[in-house]
Design a protein around this motif. Sequence first.
Motif, PDB file in Angstrom:
ATOM      1  N   ASN A 267      74.746  18.679   0.934  1.00  0.00           N
ATOM      2  CA  ASN A 267      73.721  18.296   1.898  1.00  0.00           C
ATOM      3  C   ASN A 267      73.823  16.829   2.304  1.00  0.00           C
TER       4      ASN A 267
ATOM      5  N   GLU B  70      74.853  15.074   5.909  1.00  0.00           N
ATOM      6  CA  GLU B  70      73.987  14.043   6.490  1.00  0.00           C
ATOM      7  C   GLU B  70      74.764  12.760   6.758  1.00  0.00           C
TER       8      GLU B  70
ATOM      9  N   ASN C 172      73.605  22.422   9.340  1.00  0.00           N
ATOM     10  CA  ASN C 172      73.731  21.924   7.969  1.00  0.00           C
ATOM     11  C   ASN C 172      74.785  22.721   7.196  1.00  0.00           C
TER      12      ASN C 172
ATOM     13  N   GLN D 207      72.833  28.303   6.770  1.00  0.00           N
ATOM     14  CA  GLN D 207      73.147  27.229   5.833  1.00  0.00           C
ATOM     15  C   GLN D 207      74.170  27.744   4.827  1.00  0.00           C
TER      16      GLN D 207
ATOM     17  N   SER E  33      78.036  26.843   2.486  1.00  0.00           N
ATOM     18  CA  SER E  33      78.993  25.886   1.932  1.00  0.00           C
ATOM     19  C   SER E  33      80.143  26.691   1.346  1.00  0.00           C
TER      20      SER E  33
END
Length: 330
Positions: A221, A225, A305, A320, A322
């Motif tokens: 995260n 950012e 994100n 979201q 990953s």
Amino acid sequence: MAGRGSRLRPHTLTVPKPLIPIAGKPIVHRLVEDIAGVLDEKIDEIAFVIAEDFGPKVESDLKAIAESLGAKGTIYYQDKPLGTGHAIMCAKESLEGPAVIAYADTLFKADFTLDKEADGVIWVKQVENPEAFGVVNLNQNNEIVDLVEKPQEFVSDLAVIGIYYFKDVAVLKNELQGVLDKKLTRGGEYQINDGIQAMRASGLRFVPGKVDEWMDCGNKNVTVETNGRMLNFLHQEGKDLISKSVKIKNSEITEPCFIGENVELLNAKIGPNVSVGDGTKIENSTIKNSLIQNFSEIKNAKLDNAMIGNHAKFNGEFTQISIGDYSVLE
């Protein structure tokens, strides 16, 4: 930079954390360039402390970073995760004269004007939750009088970001050798702070340096950012971040974005705050606030994100995610 970065898995299973790209360039590359850009001195050598299993390609890339700045690149190995003090001492053959020591998972924007009268500078950033960091305590003369790791009671709100300057780093080397000889560990690790505290006890003077922006790359995260924040900084500086070789068909890009070489966009909306690595193909997708690496294929996606590694395939409507290198979601 010897640690693999377990909090950033699966992306660090195949690529060391400092080599994860931020706005199209590896973290450590940006860090070294930023330090070189704000130091008003010629850099003679850049020593990289890595794990031996990073491989020859990583080593040659790191040496090339140093050479691009007119410096010699040197590689040292830390074979066991025994702390910052131990990592620094792995490079003891290079520890002479004035030096900057930096942890390679942090990016910053700062005024790096050095106090040449001080024996050392520790860069800090004011934070809202100092109990989560190492902090410095200052006296009325703006000198560092204490270093406290994750204080349970309030000491100060000036967190150490992991960048240090030493007028003569050989003094730190001598003090850290004493720490190693005495087996002075904290949680099983040797810490740079114990070397610095010994320097202070001998009468040497340390002062804080202030950073305007401190950007962490510790987990998915905050890395996403940081990618967005860096894109905004570069865009404000007028940097052209979109390759001329991008193939665009019925697509739109909302800046700031980094788009690498030979990227293909078909029926896609990209941005803001998106990095797309070389050779990646994106089709029928909307992507914002995300980091996608090289040679991946993204279809029918609506991503926000998200962080996607190299050679990955993604086809779906997840938001979201990953996923690491060579992963497939269809």
